[in-house]
Design a protein around this motif. Structure first.
Motif, short mmCIF file in Angstrom:
data_model
loop_
_atom_site.label_atom_id
_atom_site.label_comp_id
_atom_site.label_asym_id
_atom_site.label_seq_id
_atom_site.Cartn_x
_atom_site.Cartn_y
_atom_site.Cartn_z
N ASN A 72 -1.53 -2.67 -13.19
CA ASN A 72 -2.36 -3.70 -12.48
C ASN A 72 -2.90 -3.29 -11.16
O ASN A 72 -3.73 -3.98 -10.20
CB ASN A 72 -1.93 -5.12 -12.58
N ALA A 73 -2.55 -1.88 -10.70
CA ALA A 73 -2.53 -1.30 -9.53
C ALA A 73 -4.39 -1.01 -9.17
O ALA A 73 -5.11 -1.08 -10.19
CB ALA A 73 -2.01 -0.08 -9.04
N VAL A 74 -4.84 -1.19 -7.81
CA VAL A 74 -5.99 -0.74 -7.48
C VAL A 74 -5.79 0.49 -6.78
O VAL A 74 -5.12 0.58 -5.64
CB VAL A 74 -6.74 -1.63 -6.48
N VAL A 75 -6.49 1.53 -7.23
CA VAL A 75 -6.37 3.00 -6.67
C VAL A 75 -7.60 3.19 -5.84
O VAL A 75 -8.92 2.96 -6.20
CB VAL A 75 -6.32 4.14 -7.72
N ILE A 76 -7.65 3.60 -4.55
CA ILE A 76 -8.89 3.82 -3.57
C ILE A 76 -8.96 4.91 -3.26
O ILE A 76 -7.85 5.66 -2.58
CB ILE A 76 -8.59 2.60 -2.37
N VAL A 77 -10.02 5.71 -3.56
CA VAL A 77 -10.19 7.20 -3.34
C VAL A 77 -11.10 7.28 -2.10
O VAL A 77 -12.06 6.84 -2.07
CB VAL A 77 -10.67 7.79 -4.52
N SER A 78 -10.55 7.85 -1.00
CA SER A 78 -11.20 7.95 0.11
C SER A 78 -11.75 9.31 0.20
O SER A 78 -10.74 10.30 0.17
CB SER A 78 -10.45 7.31 1.46
N ILE B 147 8.45 -3.31 -2.47
CA ILE B 147 7.95 -3.40 -3.96
C ILE B 147 8.47 -4.64 -4.72
O ILE B 147 7.92 -5.15 -5.35
CB ILE B 147 8.34 -2.16 -4.93
N ASP B 148 9.71 -5.02 -4.29
CA ASP B 148 10.31 -6.35 -4.95
C ASP B 148 9.34 -7.43 -4.75
O ASP B 148 9.57 -8.56 -5.35
CB ASP B 148 11.88 -6.46 -4.67
N HIS B 149 8.97 -7.58 -3.30
CA HIS B 149 8.28 -8.46 -2.83
C HIS B 149 6.66 -8.40 -3.21
O HIS B 149 6.12 -9.52 -2.86
CB HIS B 149 8.37 -8.59 -1.21
N ALA B 150 6.26 -7.30 -3.61
CA ALA B 150 4.91 -7.14 -3.75
C ALA B 150 4.34 -7.95 -4.88
O ALA B 150 4.68 -8.07 -6.10
CB ALA B 150 4.40 -5.68 -4.07
N ASP B 151 2.99 -8.60 -4.75
CA ASP B 151 2.27 -9.32 -5.91
C ASP B 151 0.91 -8.17 -6.29
O ASP B 151 0.52 -8.53 -7.35
CB ASP B 151 1.66 -10.56 -5.22
N GLN B 152 0.75 -7.47 -5.25
CA GLN B 152 -0.35 -6.38 -5.90
C GLN B 152 -0.19 -5.16 -5.37
O GLN B 152 0.50 -5.02 -4.12
CB GLN B 152 -1.66 -7.03 -5.37
N LEU B 153 -0.38 -4.08 -6.10
CA LEU B 153 -0.20 -2.72 -5.55
C LEU B 153 -1.37 -1.99 -5.30
O LEU B 153 -2.48 -2.26 -6.18
CB LEU B 153 0.77 -1.99 -6.88
N VAL B 154 -1.68 -1.13 -4.22
CA VAL B 154 -2.82 -0.54 -3.83
C VAL B 154 -2.27 0.76 -3.68
O VAL B 154 -1.35 1.31 -2.74
CB VAL B 154 -3.39 -1.22 -2.67
N VAL B 155 -3.02 1.96 -4.26
CA VAL B 155 -2.49 3.19 -4.17
C VAL B 155 -3.64 3.86 -3.49
O VAL B 155 -4.50 4.16 -4.37
CB VAL B 155 -2.04 3.66 -5.32
N VAL C 7 0.90 -1.21 0.21
CA VAL C 7 -0.12 0.06 -0.03
C VAL C 7 0.77 0.99 -0.05
O VAL C 7 1.71 1.59 0.87
CB VAL C 7 -0.96 0.08 1.16
N VAL C 8 1.07 2.07 -1.14
CA VAL C 8 1.89 3.10 -1.24
C VAL C 8 1.26 4.37 -1.54
O VAL C 8 0.48 4.63 -2.66
CB VAL C 8 3.08 2.53 -2.26
#
Length: 470
Positions: free
Chosen positions: A402-408, A362-370, A227-228
């Motif tokens: 392939n990231a998922v962006v979450i807008v709060s 980041i090297d270990h990540a399988d999925q990115l969430v921004v 989560v970045v």
């Protein structure tokens, strides 16, 4: 124009069964309803179809129904306006005899919808019903008139066409596809079901069930979610906590790891166990925790369990006078340890995208969430984070795409602004989810059960979007 059969959903699973003893039932998603009795076989058919029409009206769409009675079996499409279409129908073997019956036909009441002739109306015995003059199609949809028959044809069938042989490799599975759907539990349909009805779930409830299924999925091997956002105050920590809660509550083995070079806030926003250990203590005990003699419960001495949300927290070092900086090699050690004890790892992060700790994550990540709020500087930082990863390497570029962006939403009343923010990211990432404002996320410990229903539903939607990329 009729409805193409493939356009009609196969759920709920509906069957209409008429028996030669004068009883019938309609089974919807495994729940049986007795069909009112009638004076004839056709009355039972019509009464059964009335129940199916009621189901179609409840769903506000056509439904498929498998039909079965003493004369044959097949499939119909039933519309809410009572329009009925035949998909298939096959007469039972007893109705396709090649010889005429030895006994003369008996008198019977005309089928529903037939035009009575002058004098007593007669039709052949039920065993020869296929050769009787058919009723009007709208009035007698079941059994359907065979497509090959002519209205003027009568008398026994002289012969049967032999079945055409086909290669065995073309045969599909004979097992019935799972079609049973549990009745509705939410909304007005759920209330009516509590009173004894058997109504199918709405599209919204079916969507929620699918999101729960995704959030409950067990993967072959550990999965890591990073989560970045390189800007502080972009909602990273609430995002980690709420996603971990969704996965944890749905049966996952989940750890939320505060991978922050300074004192991270994940420990402040979550429950503390009966100790103060952090990631530095795990590094010191790594050999013991990775040894073959280690037990699954040994990790409990180093993580902080969230009692209601069912996940664990690995805190960052909280010593105000601490000087230790976690290296890339130590991130590797920590990842090996938590991978041994958990199936899903959510990594919170700091704001320094140049640090070894951040880049090793980041090297270990399988999925990115921004995550981001709808504030301009946070939105821009989210974009720059994605662009930086796009340029870093082929692997990190794939994570960004392939990231998922979450807008709060930062505060109440910003739904339109949040949607506009989401639309900016949609062309560039795999998915974007908007989470509404919730005062329970502003400060204090984050407890998923304290959130408003709409907020919980949004986080479930976000978790399902993340799970699709794992």
């Amino acid at each position: 124009m009729g409805t193409t059969p493939t356009e009609v959903l196969a759920f709920p699973n509906i069957s209409a069964i008429v028996r030669d003893n004068g009883t019938a039932e309609v089974v919807v998603a495994g729940n049986s309803r007795i069909v009112p009795a009638g004076e004839s076989l056709q009355d039972l058919r019509n009464n059964a179809l009335d129940l199916v029409v009621g189901e179609a009206r409840t769903l506000q769409r056509p439904v498929r129904v498998r039909i079965e009675d003493p004369e044959g079996h097949g499939e119909l499409i039933v519309h809410p306006d009572k329009k009925i279409e035949s998909v298939s129908y096959e007469s039972s073997p007893a109705r396709r005899r090649t010889q005429a019956p030895e006994t003369p036909p008996r008198e019977a009441a005309p089928l529903t919808g037939t035009v009575p002739a002058t004098g007593p109306a007669t039709v052949p015995a039920e065993s020869d019903a296929d050769s009787a003059a058919p009723a009007k199609e709208d009035a007698q949809p079941w059994p359907p008139r065979p497509a090959s028959s002519s209205p003027a044809s009568s008398g026994p069938v002289s012969s049967l066409e032999p079945a055409t042989r086909r290669p065995l490799k073309e045969a599909g599975s004979f097992l019935a596809a799972p079609g049973t759907v549990e009745p509705a539990t939410q909304g007005i349909r759920g209330m009516l079901n509590n009173l004894g009805f058997s109504l199918a779930p709405s599209a919204d409830e079916l969507g929620e069930r699918e999101d729960i299924r995704l959030a409950s999925k067990h993967f072959a091997g550990t999965r890591t979610i990073a989560v970045v956002n390189q800007k502080g105050g972009s909602n990273k920590t609430p995002t980690v906590a709420d996603l971990a809660a969704v996965f944890g509550r749905n049966g996952g083995s989940v750890v939320a790891w505060d991978n922050n070079p300074t004192t991270g806030t994940l420990g402040w926003r979550t429950e503390q166990g009966d100790h103060t250990r952090s990631a530095l203590d795990v590094i010191a005990a790594a050999d013991a925790l990775l040894s073959p003699a280690a037990r699954s419960a040994d990790i409990n001495a180093f993580v902080h369990h969230q009692s209601t949300d069912k996940y664990d927290v690995l805190r960052s070092d909280a010593d105000v006078d601490g000087t230790h900086e976690v290296t890339a090699g130590e991130v590797d050690i920590l990842h090996r340890v938590v991978s041994k004890y958990y199936r899903l790892i959510l990594m919170d992060s700091g704001n320094n995208h140049r640090s070894a700790e951040w880049n090793r994550m980041i090297d270990h990540a399988d999925q990115l969430v921004v995550p981001t709020t709808n504030e301009e500087d946070r939105v821009e930082a989210a974009l720059l984070t994605l662009q930086g990863l796009d340029l870093k390497s082929d692997r990190s570029a794939s994570l960004a795409a392939n990231a998922v962006v979450i807008v709060s939403e930062r505060q109440k009343g910003e739904a339109r602004l949040s949607q506009e923010t989401a639309d900016k990211f949609r062309p560039y990432v795999r998915d974007v989810v908007v989470v509404p404002f919730d005062p329970a996320l502003k400060s204090g410990q984050i407890r998923f059960g304290a959130l408003q229903p709409a907020t919980r539903r949004a986080w479930l939607r976000a978790a399902a979007a993340v799970a699709r990329g794992l």
